[in-house]
Motif scaffolding. Structure first.
Motif, PDB file in Angstrom:
ATOM      1  N   THR A  84      40.927  55.485  52.266  1.00 11.94           N
ATOM      2  CA  THR A  84      39.948  56.579  52.256  1.00 11.94           C
ATOM      3  C   THR A  84      39.443  56.916  53.668  1.00 11.94           C
ATOM      4  OG1 THR A  84      39.275  55.795  50.095  1.00 11.94           O
ATOM      5  CG2 THR A  84      37.819  57.382  51.155  1.00 11.94           C
ATOM      6  N   ARG A 112      44.489  43.109  53.756  1.00 13.79           N
ATOM      7  CA  ARG A 112      43.188  42.421  53.640  1.00 13.79           C
ATOM      8  C   ARG A 112      43.453  40.924  53.676  1.00 13.79           C
ATOM      9  NH1 ARG A 112      40.180  45.888  48.750  1.00 13.79           N
ATOM     10  NH2 ARG A 112      40.734  47.927  49.620  1.00 13.79           N
ATOM     11  N   TYR A 121      47.130  40.177  47.256  1.00  7.09           N
ATOM     12  CA  TYR A 121      48.005  39.872  48.397  1.00  7.09           C
ATOM     13  C   TYR A 121      47.318  40.303  49.688  1.00  7.09           C
ATOM     14  CZ  TYR A 121      50.827  39.862  44.244  1.00  7.09           C
ATOM     15  OH  TYR A 121      51.258  39.614  42.973  1.00  7.09           O
ATOM     16  N   PHE A 124      49.314  44.698  50.620  1.00  9.54           N
ATOM     17  CA  PHE A 124      49.548  45.251  49.285  1.00  9.54           C
ATOM     18  C   PHE A 124      49.679  46.759  49.453  1.00  9.54           C
ATOM     19  CE2 PHE A 124      45.307  47.065  48.637  1.00  9.54           C
ATOM     20  CZ  PHE A 124      44.595  46.396  49.606  1.00  9.54           C
ATOM     21  N   GLN A 126      48.914  50.738  48.061  1.00  7.48           N
ATOM     22  CA  GLN A 126      48.089  51.632  47.237  1.00  7.48           C
ATOM     23  C   GLN A 126      48.732  53.011  47.173  1.00  7.48           C
ATOM     24  OE1 GLN A 126      44.167  51.941  48.977  1.00  7.48           O
ATOM     25  NE2 GLN A 126      43.387  50.158  47.859  1.00  7.48           N
ATOM     26  N   LEU A 260      32.738  48.746  48.221  1.00  8.21           N
ATOM     27  CA  LEU A 260      32.712  49.515  49.470  1.00  8.21           C
ATOM     28  C   LEU A 260      31.439  50.346  49.449  1.00  8.21           C
ATOM     29  CD1 LEU A 260      35.817  49.717  47.995  1.00  8.21           C
ATOM     30  CD2 LEU A 260      36.350  50.332  50.346  1.00  8.21           C
ATOM     31  N   TYR A 262      30.554  53.319  50.603  1.00 11.46           N
ATOM     32  CA  TYR A 262      30.432  54.772  50.737  1.00 11.46           C
ATOM     33  C   TYR A 262      30.189  55.529  49.432  1.00 11.46           C
ATOM     34  CZ  TYR A 262      35.625  54.123  50.386  1.00 11.46           C
ATOM     35  OH  TYR A 262      36.896  53.739  50.041  1.00 11.46           O
ATOM     36  N   THR A 280      41.938  44.805  37.854  1.00  9.26           N
ATOM     37  CA  THR A 280      41.631  46.211  38.172  1.00  9.26           C
ATOM     38  C   THR A 280      42.879  46.857  38.775  1.00  9.26           C
ATOM     39  OG1 THR A 280      39.369  45.557  38.621  1.00  9.26           O
ATOM     40  CG2 THR A 280      40.014  47.729  39.376  1.00  9.26           C
ATOM     41  N   VAL A 281      43.426  47.824  38.065  1.00  7.42           N
ATOM     42  CA  VAL A 281      44.669  48.435  38.556  1.00  7.42           C
ATOM     43  C   VAL A 281      44.406  49.722  39.333  1.00  7.42           C
ATOM     44  CG1 VAL A 281      46.187  47.405  36.820  1.00  7.42           C
ATOM     45  CG2 VAL A 281      45.069  49.595  36.325  1.00  7.42           C
ATOM     46  N   ALA A 283      40.899  52.176  41.065  1.00  6.37           N
ATOM     47  CA  ALA A 283      39.444  52.237  41.203  1.00  6.37           C
ATOM     48  C   ALA A 283      39.054  53.326  42.189  1.00  6.37           C
ATOM     49  CB  ALA A 283      38.924  50.882  41.699  1.00  6.37           C
ATOM     50  N   GLY A 285      35.796  56.640  43.075  1.00  2.08           N
ATOM     51  CA  GLY A 285      34.507  57.258  42.805  1.00  2.08           C
ATOM     52  C   GLY A 285      34.189  58.346  43.813  1.00  2.08           C
ATOM     53  N   ALA A 305      42.092  54.878  44.271  1.00  2.00           N
ATOM     54  CA  ALA A 305      43.374  54.306  44.696  1.00  2.00           C
ATOM     55  C   ALA A 305      43.845  53.326  43.644  1.00  2.00           C
ATOM     56  CB  ALA A 305      43.227  53.615  46.045  1.00  2.00           C
ATOM     57  N   GLY A 307      46.511  50.085  42.689  1.00  2.18           N
ATOM     58  CA  GLY A 307      47.228  48.975  43.304  1.00  2.18           C
ATOM     59  C   GLY A 307      48.654  48.941  42.764  1.00  2.18           C
TER      60      GLY A 307
HETATM   61  P1  HAM Z   1      39.505  49.160  46.149  1.00  4.50           P
HETATM   62  O1  HAM Z   1      38.830  48.901  44.850  1.00  4.50           O
HETATM   63  O2  HAM Z   1      39.160  48.284  47.263  1.00  4.50           O
HETATM   64  O3  HAM Z   1      39.210  50.671  46.495  1.00  4.50           O
HETATM   65  O4  HAM Z   1      41.085  49.112  45.942  1.00  4.50           O
HETATM   66  C1  HAM Z   1      41.735  49.946  44.997  1.00  4.50           C
HETATM   67  C2  HAM Z   1      42.801  49.169  44.260  1.00  4.50           C
HETATM   68  O5  HAM Z   1      43.702  48.557  45.176  1.00  4.50           O
HETATM   69  C3  HAM Z   1      42.272  47.999  43.447  1.00  4.50           C
HETATM   70  O6  HAM Z   1      41.775  48.431  42.205  1.00  4.50           O
HETATM   71  C4  HAM Z   1      43.516  47.144  43.294  1.00  4.50           C
HETATM   72  O7  HAM Z   1      44.334  47.650  42.252  1.00  4.50           O
HETATM   73  C5  HAM Z   1      44.217  47.357  44.613  1.00  4.50           C
HETATM   74  N1  HAM Z   1      43.940  46.221  45.522  1.00  4.50           N
HETATM   75  C6  HAM Z   1      42.848  46.006  46.296  1.00  4.50           C
HETATM   76  N2  HAM Z   1      42.952  44.872  46.995  1.00  4.50           N
HETATM   77  C7  HAM Z   1      44.146  44.329  46.663  1.00  4.50           C
HETATM   78  C8  HAM Z   1      44.857  43.142  47.058  1.00  4.50           C
HETATM   79  N3  HAM Z   1      44.361  42.293  47.960  1.00  4.50           N
HETATM   80  N4  HAM Z   1      46.073  42.891  46.496  1.00  4.50           N
HETATM   81  C9  HAM Z   1      46.602  43.754  45.590  1.00  4.50           C
HETATM   82  N5  HAM Z   1      45.992  44.901  45.195  1.00  4.50           N
HETATM   83  C10 HAM Z   1      44.782  45.176  45.717  1.00  4.50           C
HETATM   84  C11 HAM Z   1      39.665  51.299  47.617  1.00  4.50           C
HETATM   85  O8  HAM Z   1      40.500  50.842  48.359  1.00  4.50           O
HETATM   86  C12 HAM Z   1      39.138  52.702  47.770  1.00  4.50           C
HETATM   87  N6  HAM Z   1      39.656  53.263  49.041  1.00  4.50           N
HETATM   88  C13 HAM Z   1      39.526  53.564  46.591  1.00  4.50           C
HETATM   89  C14 HAM Z   1      39.039  54.966  46.707  1.00  4.50           C
HETATM   90  C15 HAM Z   1      39.745  56.038  47.114  1.00  4.50           C
HETATM   91  N7  HAM Z   1      37.812  55.386  46.466  1.00  4.50           N
HETATM   92  C16 HAM Z   1      37.728  56.671  46.712  1.00  4.50           C
HETATM   93  N8  HAM Z   1      38.902  57.090  47.114  1.00  4.50           N
END
Ligand code: HAM
Length: 424
Positions: A84, A112, A121, A124, A126, A260, A262, A280-281, A283, A285, A305, A307
């Protein structure tokens, strides 16, 4: 010498896995294009400050999980932990935001430094969606309906649940934070260590705590919904009304706050109970304040986004992967005996001209037991080229291990089209 291995939490995606990735990516792309979204591609490295200023200094991501390093010019850079912030930076930098409406999407690796486990992971992937310039709840509904359509297309809709919440305006959230801190401060000593720390830095995240004691204390805590401002309340009501009319089911989860900083108003997560702890597949807002916070004009925005690894795991777990994807070619073409290898190469080229889209793999190398070897490839159609006594070429065809017939080369394309039901 010891062999060098991949970095922990960063995976190779092997040839037997990539067809599922491609299937998922292609399906997402088709759905996004049906909603009129345009792709944007950003660098994987950005200035560290971009993430600090957007995700928030006191979030887990910024405090503990970023891959940050100095480049040769002593500039602090970070491998993007999410998309984002970079998308907002790019859209603002290239003048895509002011007085415009944008529907964008991106895909790619994120980084991360988390403890690796199934579904979590360090590198990973997105696929993310970001929309800009639209303030009303209709666009919140659109991005949610778009994701629901995707689950429907992939056969996953019955295995995921939509959780929804509203975080309200910044002012409403600030008032709620104060009430929550006042309440929790009475129980400071009984809270888990992380929550004690968050009481000062990021109290809303305490609502996410998995600790049983903390959860018990939270039972009687003030509820965010009671602090919502009128506008956020109306926005949320409009969103849920559209979802009701569209027949998309959801659960309102008053504890859903996201990791997050924001977000404001709508937040949502699609979760599954089929993957264990990392359920959580997808997420996202609304984040109406972020563009301004990063130096742009106030611009409403909402996105999410998904995963990719988690969705691939879910598709595999639920056996929602079309069987045909496992086979990377439709026809295996070989010479029956020595002396015809060059004809095989040229014939394959001709067949690719005649039957575009048909996937043909030719046999290169030894021809011992060739008909057996060819059938073992699993190709639905096997073709062996042979020479006749008059040195004319002909072919023997098998369809799923059943001998079909011998054919002259000039009818080969037609026969293959017929038995593989491929349009010539
Ligand atoms: P987030 O919840 O941090 O949101 O990540 C979105 C998705 O990325 C998670 O629901 C999960 O499916 C996947 N994910 C996150 N971390 C990992 C990881 N370490 N390994 C595997 N999959 C992972 C965001 O990143 C926001 N930028 C989403 C967003 C977009 N909000 C508004 N616009």
């Amino acid at each position: 010498m010891a062999k060098i291995q991949a970095i922990r939490g960063m995976n190779d995606i092997l040839p037997q896995e990539t067809p599922v990735w491609q299937y998922l990516e292609q399906t997402v792309q088709n759905v996004l294009s049906a909603y009129g979204y345009a792709e944007i591609r950003m660098p994987v490295v950005e200035q560290t400050n971009l993430f600090k200023r957007s995700i928030g200094e006191v979030t887990d991501i910024v405090e503990k999980e970023m891959y940050t390093f100095e480049d040769r010019n002593a500039e602090s850079l970070t491998l993007r932990p999410e998309g984002t912030a970079g998308c907002v930076r790019a859209a603002e930098e290239h003048g895509l935001l002011f007085n415009q409406m944008q529907r964008l999407w991106y895909r790619g690796p994120m980084f991360r430094y988390e403890k690796p486990q199934k579904g979590r992971y360090r590198q990973f992937h997105q696929i993310g969606v970001e929309t800009f310039g639209m303030a009303a709840a209709d666009i919140d509904a659109e991005v949610i309906l778009l994701s629901a359509r995707l689950w429907q297309t992939l056969g996953l809709l019955d295995s995921v649940t939509l959780q929804l919440n509203s975080l309200g305006s910044n002012e409403a959230r600030a008032a709620y934070k104060e009430a929550l801190v006042t309440y929790l401060a009475q129980y400071r000593e009984q809270l888990d260590k992380d929550s004690q720390r968050r009481l000062e830095s990021n109290p809303l995240r305490i609502l996410d705590s998995k600790d049983e004691n903390t959860q018990a204390i939270l039972q009687d805590a003030p509820v965010l919904a009671d602090y919502l401002d009128e506008e956020s309340r109306a926005h949320f009501a409009e969103l849920t009304a559209i979802l009701d009319q569209a027949g998309v089911e959801y659960e309102i989860n008053p504890r859903l706050v996201r990791g997050l900083d924001y977000y404001c108003k709508t937040v949502f997560e699609w979760v599954t109970d089929k993957l264990g702890a990392q359920g959580t597949v997808c997420a996202g807002g609304r984040y109406d304040g972020l563009v301004k916070q990063l130096g742009g004009k106030p611009t409403p925005a909402v996105g999410f986004a998904m995963g990719v690894e988690r969705l691939v795991l879910l598709l595999e777990t639920l056996r929602c992967v079309p069987e045909a994807l496992r086979q990377p070619f439709d026809v295996y073409l070989a010479a029956e005996s020595k002396g015809f290898q060059s004809e095989v190469v040229l014939l394959a080229e001709q067949l690719r001209n005649d039957l575009p889209g048909l996937r043909i793999r030719i046999h290169c190398g030894g021809l011992k037991n060739i008909s057996q070897k060819a059938k073992q490839t699993g190709a639905p159609v096997v073709v062996l080229i042979k020479g006749s006594a008059e040195n004319n070429l002909s072919a023997t065809l098998w369809h799923r291990d059943e001998p079909v017939f011998d054919v002259a080369l000039d009818t080969l394309a037609g026969k293959i089209a017929e038995i593989s039901q491929h349009n010539a």
